[in-house]
Scaffold this motif. Structure first.
Motif, PDB file in Angstrom:
ATOM      1  N   HIS A   4       0.832  -1.220   0.000  1.00 18.24           N
ATOM      2  CA  HIS A   4       0.000   0.000   0.000  1.00 18.24           C
ATOM      3  C   HIS A   4       0.860   1.262   0.000  1.00 18.24           C
ATOM      4  O   HIS A   4       0.460   2.290  -0.558  1.00 18.24           O
ATOM      5  CB  HIS A   4      -0.985  -0.011   1.180  1.00 18.24           C
ATOM      6  CG  HIS A   4      -0.382   0.038   2.543  1.00 18.24           C
ATOM      7  ND1 HIS A   4       0.067   1.209   3.117  1.00 18.24           N
ATOM      8  CD2 HIS A   4      -0.137  -0.939   3.447  1.00 18.24           C
ATOM      9  CE1 HIS A   4       0.542   0.938   4.326  1.00 18.24           C
ATOM     10  NE2 HIS A   4       0.444  -0.346   4.548  1.00 18.24           N
ATOM     11  N   ARG A   5       2.044   1.175   0.591  1.00 12.61           N
ATOM     12  CA  ARG A   5       2.915   2.367   0.603  1.00 12.61           C
ATOM     13  C   ARG A   5       3.545   2.587  -0.772  1.00 12.61           C
ATOM     14  O   ARG A   5       3.708   3.719  -1.219  1.00 12.61           O
ATOM     15  CB  ARG A   5       3.980   2.221   1.700  1.00 12.61           C
ATOM     16  CG  ARG A   5       3.363   2.240   3.102  1.00 12.61           C
ATOM     17  CD  ARG A   5       4.376   2.605   4.154  1.00 12.61           C
ATOM     18  NE  ARG A   5       5.257   1.514   4.467  1.00 12.61           N
ATOM     19  CZ  ARG A   5       5.170   0.751   5.579  1.00 12.61           C
ATOM     20  NH1 ARG A   5       4.235   0.988   6.464  1.00 12.61           N
ATOM     21  NH2 ARG A   5       6.014  -0.214   5.803  1.00 12.61           N
ATOM     22  N   ALA A   8       0.853   3.982  -2.904  1.00 11.59           N
ATOM     23  CA  ALA A   8       0.587   5.393  -2.572  1.00 11.59           C
ATOM     24  C   ALA A   8       1.490   6.305  -3.391  1.00 11.59           C
ATOM     25  O   ALA A   8       1.046   7.312  -3.956  1.00 11.59           O
ATOM     26  CB  ALA A   8       0.810   5.633  -1.082  1.00 11.59           C
ATOM     27  N   LEU A   9       2.753   5.927  -3.469  1.00 10.59           N
ATOM     28  CA  LEU A   9       3.703   6.756  -4.231  1.00 10.59           C
ATOM     29  C   LEU A   9       3.422   6.684  -5.733  1.00 10.59           C
ATOM     30  O   LEU A   9       3.550   7.687  -6.440  1.00 10.59           O
ATOM     31  CB  LEU A   9       5.136   6.290  -3.965  1.00 10.59           C
ATOM     32  CG  LEU A   9       5.849   6.963  -2.803  1.00 10.59           C
ATOM     33  CD1 LEU A   9       7.323   6.617  -2.823  1.00 10.59           C
ATOM     34  CD2 LEU A   9       5.701   8.465  -2.888  1.00 10.59           C
ATOM     35  N   PHE A  11       0.495   6.203  -7.148  1.00  9.22           N
ATOM     36  CA  PHE A  11      -0.692   7.044  -7.382  1.00  9.22           C
ATOM     37  C   PHE A  11      -0.327   8.522  -7.317  1.00  9.22           C
ATOM     38  O   PHE A  11      -0.821   9.326  -8.103  1.00  9.22           O
ATOM     39  CB  PHE A  11      -1.793   6.724  -6.364  1.00  9.22           C
ATOM     40  CG  PHE A  11      -2.684   5.605  -6.803  1.00  9.22           C
ATOM     41  CD1 PHE A  11      -3.646   5.818  -7.790  1.00  9.22           C
ATOM     42  CD2 PHE A  11      -2.565   4.342  -6.254  1.00  9.22           C
ATOM     43  CE1 PHE A  11      -4.469   4.770  -8.207  1.00  9.22           C
ATOM     44  CE2 PHE A  11      -3.374   3.297  -6.666  1.00  9.22           C
ATOM     45  CZ  PHE A  11      -4.338   3.511  -7.645  1.00  9.22           C
ATOM     46  N   ARG A  12       0.549   8.873  -6.370  1.00 11.33           N
ATOM     47  CA  ARG A  12       0.963  10.278  -6.237  1.00 11.33           C
ATOM     48  C   ARG A  12       1.532  10.785  -7.576  1.00 11.33           C
ATOM     49  O   ARG A  12       1.243  11.884  -8.004  1.00 11.33           O
ATOM     50  CB  ARG A  12       1.994  10.388  -5.103  1.00 11.33           C
ATOM     51  CG  ARG A  12       2.576  11.786  -4.894  1.00 11.33           C
ATOM     52  CD  ARG A  12       3.969  11.832  -5.455  1.00 11.33           C
ATOM     53  NE  ARG A  12       4.683  13.066  -5.170  1.00 11.33           N
ATOM     54  CZ  ARG A  12       4.548  14.189  -5.854  1.00 11.33           C
ATOM     55  NH1 ARG A  12       3.671  14.284  -6.838  1.00 11.33           N
ATOM     56  NH2 ARG A  12       5.286  15.243  -5.566  1.00 11.33           N
ATOM     57  N   TYR A  15      -1.224  10.856 -10.414  1.00 16.78           N
ATOM     58  CA  TYR A  15      -2.028  12.085 -10.277  1.00 16.78           C
ATOM     59  C   TYR A  15      -1.303  13.249 -10.948  1.00 16.78           C
ATOM     60  O   TYR A  15      -1.904  14.083 -11.619  1.00 16.78           O
ATOM     61  CB  TYR A  15      -2.235  12.441  -8.802  1.00 16.78           C
ATOM     62  CG  TYR A  15      -3.206  11.570  -8.038  1.00 16.78           C
ATOM     63  CD1 TYR A  15      -4.364  11.069  -8.634  1.00 16.78           C
ATOM     64  CD2 TYR A  15      -2.982  11.265  -6.700  1.00 16.78           C
ATOM     65  CE1 TYR A  15      -5.257  10.286  -7.919  1.00 16.78           C
ATOM     66  CE2 TYR A  15      -3.871  10.482  -5.974  1.00 16.78           C
ATOM     67  CZ  TYR A  15      -5.002   9.993  -6.586  1.00 16.78           C
ATOM     68  OH  TYR A  15      -5.867   9.221  -5.875  1.00 16.78           O
ATOM     69  N   SER A  95       7.213   9.554   7.347  1.00 11.92           N
ATOM     70  CA  SER A  95       6.103   8.588   7.395  1.00 11.92           C
ATOM     71  C   SER A  95       6.723   7.191   7.554  1.00 11.92           C
ATOM     72  O   SER A  95       7.944   7.055   7.534  1.00 11.92           O
ATOM     73  CB  SER A  95       5.307   8.672   6.089  1.00 11.92           C
ATOM     74  OG  SER A  95       5.967   7.948   5.070  1.00 11.92           O
ATOM     75  N   PRO A  96       5.887   6.158   7.676  1.00  9.99           N
ATOM     76  CA  PRO A  96       6.480   4.803   7.828  1.00  9.99           C
ATOM     77  C   PRO A  96       7.158   4.281   6.556  1.00  9.99           C
ATOM     78  O   PRO A  96       7.696   3.172   6.564  1.00  9.99           O
ATOM     79  CB  PRO A  96       5.274   3.925   8.177  1.00  9.99           C
ATOM     80  CG  PRO A  96       4.138   4.821   8.412  1.00  9.99           C
ATOM     81  CD  PRO A  96       4.429   6.137   7.806  1.00  9.99           C
TER      82      PRO A  96
ATOM     83  N   GLU B 100      -6.518  14.792  -3.639  1.00  9.26           N
ATOM     84  CA  GLU B 100      -5.516  13.809  -4.093  1.00  9.26           C
ATOM     85  C   GLU B 100      -4.395  13.683  -3.072  1.00  9.26           C
ATOM     86  O   GLU B 100      -3.935  12.577  -2.777  1.00  9.26           O
ATOM     87  CB  GLU B 100      -4.943  14.245  -5.447  1.00  9.26           C
ATOM     88  CG  GLU B 100      -5.894  14.015  -6.617  1.00  9.26           C
ATOM     89  CD  GLU B 100      -5.446  14.699  -7.905  1.00  9.26           C
ATOM     90  OE1 GLU B 100      -6.051  14.409  -8.954  1.00  9.26           O
ATOM     91  OE2 GLU B 100      -4.529  15.540  -7.865  1.00  9.26           O
ATOM     92  N   TRP B 103      -5.599  11.551  -0.306  1.00  8.89           N
ATOM     93  CA  TRP B 103      -5.659  10.136  -0.711  1.00  8.89           C
ATOM     94  C   TRP B 103      -4.272   9.488  -0.658  1.00  8.89           C
ATOM     95  O   TRP B 103      -4.121   8.350  -0.228  1.00  8.89           O
ATOM     96  CB  TRP B 103      -6.235  10.000  -2.131  1.00  8.89           C
ATOM     97  CG  TRP B 103      -7.722   9.842  -2.135  1.00  8.89           C
ATOM     98  CD1 TRP B 103      -8.651  10.839  -2.193  1.00  8.89           C
ATOM     99  CD2 TRP B 103      -8.464   8.613  -2.048  1.00  8.89           C
ATOM    100  NE1 TRP B 103      -9.917  10.310  -2.152  1.00  8.89           N
ATOM    101  CE2 TRP B 103      -9.842   8.951  -2.071  1.00  8.89           C
ATOM    102  CE3 TRP B 103      -8.104   7.276  -1.951  1.00  8.89           C
ATOM    103  CZ2 TRP B 103     -10.846   7.991  -2.000  1.00  8.89           C
ATOM    104  CZ3 TRP B 103      -9.113   6.318  -1.889  1.00  8.89           C
ATOM    105  CH2 TRP B 103     -10.464   6.675  -1.907  1.00  8.89           C
ATOM    106  N   VAL B 104      -3.272  10.233  -1.120  1.00 10.22           N
ATOM    107  CA  VAL B 104      -1.900   9.683  -1.105  1.00 10.22           C
ATOM    108  C   VAL B 104      -1.474   9.409   0.339  1.00 10.22           C
ATOM    109  O   VAL B 104      -0.944   8.334   0.649  1.00 10.22           O
ATOM    110  CB  VAL B 104      -0.915  10.652  -1.795  1.00 10.22           C
ATOM    111  CG1 VAL B 104       0.529  10.202  -1.579  1.00 10.22           C
ATOM    112  CG2 VAL B 104      -1.211  10.748  -3.282  1.00 10.22           C
ATOM    113  N   ARG B 107      -3.267   6.367   1.743  1.00  8.68           N
ATOM    114  CA  ARG B 107      -2.702   5.107   1.223  1.00  8.68           C
ATOM    115  C   ARG B 107      -1.348   4.820   1.867  1.00  8.68           C
ATOM    116  O   ARG B 107      -1.022   3.677   2.181  1.00  8.68           O
ATOM    117  CB  ARG B 107      -2.536   5.191  -0.297  1.00  8.68           C
ATOM    118  CG  ARG B 107      -3.826   5.073  -1.065  1.00  8.68           C
ATOM    119  CD  ARG B 107      -3.537   4.798  -2.542  1.00  8.68           C
ATOM    120  NE  ARG B 107      -4.765   4.614  -3.296  1.00  8.68           N
ATOM    121  CZ  ARG B 107      -5.313   5.559  -4.058  1.00  8.68           C
ATOM    122  NH1 ARG B 107      -4.735   6.739  -4.175  1.00  8.68           N
ATOM    123  NH2 ARG B 107      -6.427   5.325  -4.716  1.00  8.68           N
ATOM    124  N   LEU B 108      -0.569   5.883   2.034  1.00 13.02           N
ATOM    125  CA  LEU B 108       0.773   5.724   2.609  1.00 13.02           C
ATOM    126  C   LEU B 108       0.699   5.117   4.013  1.00 13.02           C
ATOM    127  O   LEU B 108       1.539   4.315   4.406  1.00 13.02           O
ATOM    128  CB  LEU B 108       1.439   7.109   2.665  1.00 13.02           C
ATOM    129  CG  LEU B 108       2.945   7.215   2.751  1.00 13.02           C
ATOM    130  CD1 LEU B 108       3.634   6.443   1.648  1.00 13.02           C
ATOM    131  CD2 LEU B 108       3.359   8.689   2.685  1.00 13.02           C
TER     132      LEU B 108
END
Lengths: 263, 251
Positions: A4-5, A8-9, A11-12, A15, A95-96, B100, B103-104, B107-108
């Protein structure tokens, strides 16, 4: 590593590209220009050098493979630079998120860019020059895979340097890979290099891939030895460069550089 | 707030040197569950370096940081999952919309039911009218609210806030302070809080620690610190220590 981490990146950055035409253009602009200019030069030279067999195949095949390596490297370095420009590194590393997850996400972005560029260049080569990149055959898959890994190695190395020396070193993101181009023997066989430089070229995994490509195109033989060397060197260098990245990150945390890298 | 509960944050003899310069010098303090701890000090006192060490962004030269009873260096991932921060000086990616960006972050940190959680935070911080806006188009006050939204979205147990109301108008600043107090009461959130607004520090903080030239020079309630330095209010104490620092540096 947590998926998921990494996602996340990814998707970042998706976007980011979703609404940025200049960023999308940047991915395709240089490979397309390369293909157009080199393609026509190749056609011109082929007209006057009919005795050199497979002139077009050598040059255009090599050009497309080189751009794959280049985009793989850029995928890593530009992804890091985007975080640096956005001054987002503190948000990420407080962050983690683990460094390994950060690298995995940049590698995934690199693969996405390579796939996009390969499709566009493959189609353009077919349309403009009636050149089918698949002429290299089944070996194309392992060639591409190895070049992507070599691109990652150069990308992670460059990223470490930018992290260490800050934004003033960001020019390396575009220039570093060209240090490797002469010893990758993209457009010429390795034997044209001076003897001492041949020794250097042989420890470059990309040189084995381009040599392998020429073996396939000229003799049709399986380039197993070149492929084995490339896989082995890529494995060793990837471990070394990831270790270097961790070491650089530890140094930057110790010197307080990680929080100042975008300044 | 319980005064006998074990600390969520325990800092012991924390020191950071950059070459010959000592930014933080043997600082020790604790933060209890549900406590708002004010971190005060003039510019260059070592507040930012301390927070950066608490977030694992800068490695201490010596000393230890224990969060929830775990060593930060050894258990970074588990600890940072339950910690977040917001700073007026750190922005979110400018090319993404507010939503957005959230959301990031969600998710992180592996949140579930992300859409609902984002709705809640957007509602709490009154961000509805700009949730679809690209971040670079936000006003500085809206940007600060986004930073706070990012920080509380992940439901941290500890929050580090670096001047969270610095660029807000008094009305929004009041709303933010009320929200933080509410979070503290309802979820037992512990907050390490820096601000140059002394009235705000007095209002928000259960206890205050005062740094000067990297050293901890005072610790206690705002009133206890004022009494100890024989001044009339916290601002007077701040000015006295800040001027001492300036005189010391220039000599």
């Amino acid at each position: 590593m947590k998926l998921h981490r990494i996602m996340a990146l990814i998707f970042r950055h998706l976007y980011l590209y979703r609404r940025s035409l200049p960023r999308i253009m940047e991915i395709f602009y240089w490979p397309f220009l390369d293909l157009v200019i080199w393609g026509f030069i190749t056609l011109y030279l082929a007209r006057y050098q009919p005795q050199v067999p497979g002139f077009v195949t050598f040059f255009l095949g090599a050009l497309i493979l080189w751009d794959i390596l280049f985009r793989a490297q850029q995928g890593i370095t530009i992804t890091f630079l985007e975080e640096l420009w956005a001054r987002n590194l503190m948000n990420l590393f407080a962050s983690p998120l683990k460094p390994s997850e950060f690298l995995a996400a940049t590698m995934a972005m690199s693969v996405l860019k390579v796939v996009a560029v390969s499709i566009v260049m493959g189609i353009c080569a077919l349309v403009f020059y009636s050149y089918n990149v698949l002429v290299i055959g089944l070996w194309l898959g392992p060639f591409v895979l190895n070049l992507v890994i070599t691109g990652w190695i150069i990308g992670v190395f460059t990223t470490s340097l930018i992290m260490r020396f800050g934004q003033e070193a960001e020019v390396l993101a575009w220039s570093m890979v060209f240090l490797f181009q002469p010893i990758s023997c993209v457009f010429y066989p390795i034997e044209v290099l001076p003897a001492w430089l041949q020794g250097v070229a042989w420890v470059n995994p990309a040189a084995h891939i381009f040599e392998g490509m020429r073996v396939v195109l000229t003799t049709g033989q399986a380039p197993l030895s070149h492929l084995a060397w490339s896989v082995g060197l890529n494995g060793l260098l990837l471990i070394a460069v990831v270790g270097w990245f961790y070491r650089t990150m530890a140094y930057c945390k110790d010197q307080g550089l990680l929080v100042r890298v975008g300044e | 707030m319980s005064s006998i509960a074990s600390p969520v944050l325990k800092v012991s003899q924390l020191t950071k040197r950059f070459g010959n310069f000592t930014a933080v010098d043997g600082v020790s303090f604790e933060m209890r569950p549900g406590e708002i701890l004010g971190l005060l000090g003039p510019n260059g006192a070592g507040k930012t370096t301390t927070i950066q060490m608490l977030l694992g962004l800068v490695t201490p030269t010596s000393g230890s940081i224990e969060v929830f009873g775990l060593d930060l260096l050894m258990h970074r991932e588990a600890i940072l999952q339950q910690v977040n921060f917001s700073s007026t000086y750190i922005s979110m990616p400018q090319s993404l919309t507010v939503e957005e960006n959230l959301w990031v972050v969600a998710r992180l940190y592996g949140l579930s039911d992300i859409a609902q959680q984002i709705d809640n935070v957007v509602c709490k911080l009154e961000m509805k009218e700009f949730r679809q806006k690209v971040t670079r188009k936000l006003s500085s006050g809206q940007m600060t609210r986004l930073g706070l939204a990012k920080a509380i979205l992940t439901k941290p147990r500890i929050l580090f806030l670096d001047e969270p109301t610095a660029s807000l108008d008094p009305d929004v600043a009041y709303m933010i302070r009320a929200l933080l107090k509410d979070e503290q009461r309802s979820s037992g959130l512990s907050i390490l809080y820096t601000s140059h607004n002394m009235r705000e520090m007095e209002e928000m903080s259960d206890r205050i620690i005062f740094l000067q030239r990297g050293r901890l020079v005072a610790e206690g309630t705002a009133q206890a610190i004022v009494d100890r330095f024989g001044q009339t209010d916290l601002e007077e104490v701040f000015l006295k220590l800040a001027r001492e620092s300036t005189v010391s540096l220039s000599s």
